[in-house]
Design an enzyme around this catalytic site. Structure first.
Site, PDB file in Angstrom:
ATOM      1  N   GLY A 702       0.847  -1.265  -0.063  1.00 55.18           N
ATOM      2  CA  GLY A 702       0.053   0.352   0.297  1.00 55.18           C
ATOM      3  C   GLY A 702       1.109   1.038   0.195  1.00 55.18           C
ATOM      4  CB  CYS A 703       0.274   4.891  -0.951  1.00 50.76           C
ATOM      5  SG  CYS A 703      -1.334   4.473  -0.576  1.00 50.76           S
TER       6      CYS A 703
END
EC number: 1.2.1.38
Length: 885
Positions: A702-703
């Site tokens: 995920g970012c």
């Protein structure tokens, strides 16, 4: 051994070597969007309003332009917009000359285009004519128009009709803009003072002698678009007719805008012999020959003559574009442009000796600014290496750009050096140099390292490319590919010399930044290989404290080197979920990748429409079912699958692929497999790169999770308790599905916390680091980019410098992680492929540290990281297709 060659043929090259598929619908906001409430400032009585009424334009409007350019254009186009259009004074942005036929036939399109520009804080100045309308009325009165040298002879009757027609057409355009919610001001007099051009010959035709800027400036201060006619008055008030092209030119001489745009129904100048539109004209080189062409006559001849006289008085960076109305935004905001671009061009000087260029300039361009691979550490060494070679040197007039070609082997000239100042990459000087090279050399070869800046530009200028010897080899015009093969085989000693030079020389400020002073201001550290640190005890002093005892974390000592390429075999990629922001960014990266190509893009909503922004071949969106996916896998038609689907949607597709017993790679961008031990976790800088290379199932992080792990890993063994992470993302992180988290009406002047506990990334970070963390996400009004402020309780005291050194040593040799002394900013990291780590605040007790991380959620937080994982799993260089800053 024969070297496998991949010949990449590009088609449809336009003005600057890149074709962009631009849909006007993307750029022309509809009326309901444009008719938003404009900014209204308040000023004390008598206080003069600033010339730019939007001194601080609405941030999301700027984001809109940047977002559009990111989707349909190149990184250089985004930089050009940021550099010019966000700093240029509003009244100097562009002068747009509108032909009378445009107002008659394309009024709605014109009004929408102008309204869009105004909505993003720009104030183009419009000058319009009314020739066709005037001719129509005169014809109804049986009056035949008369011309001489392209100039309308205007008698008293014609002048009377012209005045009425100009006022009517001006009112039409102003009314059309006002209906779209864009304030416009008719300026039909008081700007242009003229004298009779030749009263006996042309009668009531004027020659402009003075331009009064005041009415235009007042209009812009009031927040209105100035709409001017091409009528002028004498000092005594006599009305005179002036050609609209000439009027626009005289106005440009005074205001000196960045762009002068002529709109006409043909969309450019048409070559009278070939009947094709002329893409560009460089007047310094082409004017004399052009004016001798038999088809250059009447109005065309006058237009070109007036444009040359205009550009001779403007900065060399100015240009005139002749385009159609529908291409207005494309011309203003993209480097490929549209229609016919006319400029003076840049004078390129040719030399046969390196001594023709001053040493100071040459050293800067060859040693510090050179984009191509060169092992020399000094100018003297560079000259000594080439003393027996036959060279051809090209430079601009200011010695801010240079290209050096080795012509010793005339059958295959080699571009040895290509250096340019940063501004020359933005104002197309480099394109002028390459145009000159192509004129002088029918074929040319050059080599770049994967980390080279402007790699995509060099790729776009080539006809073929191959990765070998840890280099990208590019060429054009080479018919016999055996020549390329032999050159690459013989080039290995040169490649080895490059690697040896880089592994032994100490880091310098110039290796990290083009401005030496900036390295001192930002305290950014340049990177080299790990061997330097094992040999240089002085540089390792930060790892020791009192009594020489080492206590800093083992994590800080790990060095995971990026993997070299082991394959150059092309790979076909299928993208499932291409509608979202991440999918669009990944499409753009694959479009410039030397080996990857898209075979299918799947989107239920966009099925049957053409994929924009992809130029390797024409692709239409499809809607692949699980059965379709399984069939493609069984046929061996796909090498890699990218799942850009929402959480919880991916599994049926993965099961279908698994049941087919295929050999393709799957990279999943959702959270579905981030906790599955059988899947590799795709954060190369913190995990086993060899495992990623050998894996067929990769889960993209995920970012938020990527940035947080990068921010915590170097000090894991020093953590005492639970770190807390305050994360803020731009609204692109909320996806394309409408919600309060991506609604600008909700986000403007606002910051929205959400998922206050147990966010999926909180679990992901804690699981991967084996360290519980508290994560609180927020969404803000900017479009893309994340900032993370990480508060860390420490077991032992530490200083800020010692803390920073831990990060510098841990991420030494990682081009996609930048460590800096000051606090990184979202706006500096947006549209960049790397993570920035900085701040390094330490409490006065020494027992609490604060680290700040920024990351682009759509790039390193998603698409760029996916491409890293694709590169590793396909055997390519990890950074193939990724621009390294």
């Amino acid at each position: 051994m024969l070297i496998e060659l991949q010949q990449i043929v590009k088609s449809g090259l336009v003005r600057n070597g890149a074709k962009h598929c631009t849909k006007r619908s993307l750029l022309c906001s509809n009326a309901s969007v444009i008719a938003s409430k404009r900014f209204q400032g308040s000023f004390a009585p008598g206080q003069q309003q600033p010339l730019n009424p939007l001194a601080k334009p609405i941030e999301q409007d700027r984001d809109a332009i940047i977002r559009i350019l990111s989707s349909i254009g190149s990184r250089r186009e985004v930089e050009q917009y940021l550099r010019y259009f966000t700093s240029f004074e509003a009244q100097r942005f562009a002068i747009i000359k509108v032909g009378g036929a445009i107002i008659t036939d394309e009024l709605d399109t014109l009004a929408q285009s102008l309204a869009f520009l105004n909505h993003v804080g720009l104030y183009p100045i419009v000058v319009h004519g009314a020739g066709p309308q005037l001719n129509k009325i005169l014809a109804s009165r049986n009056v035949e128009p008369e011309y001489s040298d392209g100039i309308r002879i205007t008698d008293a009757e014609t002048l009377s009709v012209a005045r009425k027609v100009f006022l009517e057409e001006n009112a039409k355009l102003v009314d059309a803009l006002e209906k779209l919610g864009t304030r416009a001001r008719p300026i039909t007099g008081g700007v242009f003072q003229a004298e009779y051009l030749d009263k006996e010959k042309y009668k009531y035709v004027g020659k402009i002698v003075k331009v009064n800027k005041a009415p235009i400036e007042h209009s812009i201060r009031a927040g209105t678009l100035p709409i001017l006619t091409s009528m002028a008055e004498t000092a005594s008030g006599q009305l005179l007719n002036v050609n609209a092209d000439i009027t626009a030119g005289e106005l440009a001489r005074v205001l000196k805008p960045l762009k002068v745009v002529y709109l006409n129904e043909k969309g450019g100048l048409i070559n009278g012999e070939t009947k094709k539109k002329i893409s560009s004209i460089y007047l310094d080189r082409e004017y004399d020959g052009l004016m001798k062409q038999p088809w250059v006559k009447y109005g065309t001849k006058l237009k070109i003559k007036e444009i040359k006289e205009l550009l001779d008085t403007l900065p060399r960076t100015s240009s005139v574009a002749i385009i159609s109305t529908k291409d207005l935004q494309k011309e203003l905001f993209t480097e490929s442009g549209a229609g016919t671009l006319i400029s003076r061009g840049f004078v390129i000087n040719k030399h046969d000796s390196l001594d023709s260029i001053p040493d100071a300039a040459l050293e800067n361009l060859i040693i510090q600014k050179n984009s191509l691979a060169a092992p020399s550490e000094s100018l003297k060494q560079f000259k000594d290496t080439l003393k027996d070679r036959k060279l051809r040197i090209y430079s601009d007039s200011f010695n801010e750009s240079v290209a050096i070609v080795d012509t010793t082997d005339s059958s295959l000239p080699v571009l040895l050096a290509f250096g340019a100042a940063d501004n020359n990459w933005l104002n197309n000087v480099v394109d002028s140099i390459l145009t000159t090279l192509k004129a002088d050399f029918p074929s040319l070869l050059w080599r770049l390292q994967p980390s080279a800046k402007n790699l995509e530009w060099f790729f776009s200028k080539s006809e073929g490319t191959l990765f070998a010897n840890n280099f990208y080899y590019f060429w054009y015009g080479v018919k016999d590919l055996n020549k390329i093969s032999k050159f690459i085989q013989s080039d290995k000693p040169f490649a080895d010399a490059i690697i040896q030079t880089q592994s032994t020389k100490p880091p310098t400020a110039s290796s990290t930044t083009n401005n030496p002073s900036s390295s001192q201001i930002n305290q950014k550290r340049s990177y080299s290989t790990s061997s330097l640190f094992s040999k240089n005890k002085k540089m390792n002093r930060s790892l020791f404290l009192k009594g020489g005892k080492r206590f800093f974390s083992a994590e800080a000592q790990k060095t995971q080197k990026p993997l070299k390429a082991v394959s150059s075999k092309p790979a076909k990629v299928v993208l499932l979920g291409a509608r979202g922001y991440t999918g669009k960014n990944l499409i753009g990266l694959i479009n410039t990748h030397p080996y990857l190509e898209l075979s299918h893009v799947s989107s239920r909503e966009l099925e049957g429409t053409k994929l924009p922004g992809y130029t390797k071949k024409e692709i239409q969106y499809v809607n692949l079912s699980t059965d379709d996916v399984k069939k493609l896998e069984e046929e061996g038609a796909v090498d890699a699958w990218v799942m850009a689907l929402p959480n919880g949607v991916c599994k049926p597709y993965v099961d279908a692929l698994t049941s087919a017993n295929g050999k393709s790679v799957i990279v999943d961008l959702s959270a579905d497999y981030r906790f599955e031990p059988s899947w590799q976790y795709g954060l190369p800088e913190l995990n086993d790169r060899e495992a990623l290379r050998n894996s067929k199932r990769i889960s993209n992080p995920g970012c938020y999770a990527t940035g947080s792990q990068v921010g915590l890993t170097p000090i894991l063994s020093l953590i005492d308790g639970q770190p807390s992470i305050f994360g803020v993302s731009g609204y692109s992180g909320a996806g394309t599905k409408p919600s309060p988290k991506n609604d600008l009406n909700v986000l403007t002047n606002n910051l929205i916390p959400y998922s206050l506990t147990d966010h999926i990334h909180e679990r992901e970070i804690s699981y991967r680091l084996k360290q519980p963390v508290a994560f609180i996400p927020h969404v803000a009004q900017w479009f893309q980019g994340i900032t993370l402020t990480i508060n860390v309780p420490l077991k032992k005291s530490i200083t800020s410098r010692e803390l920073r050194n831990l990060y510098q040593d841990r991420y030494n040799g990682e081009p996609l992680i930048h460590v800096q002394g000051d606090v990184p900013l979202v706006k500096d990291n947006a549209h960049k492929h790397h993570v920035s780590v900085g701040g390094f605040g330490v409490h006065s007790s020494g027992k609490r540290a604060v680290i700040v991380v920024t990351i682009d959620n759509l790039l390193k937080g998603a698409a760029t990281q996916a491409l890293q994982n694709l590169n590793l799993s396909c055997g390519y260089d990890e950074y193939a297709g990724i621009h390294l800053d």
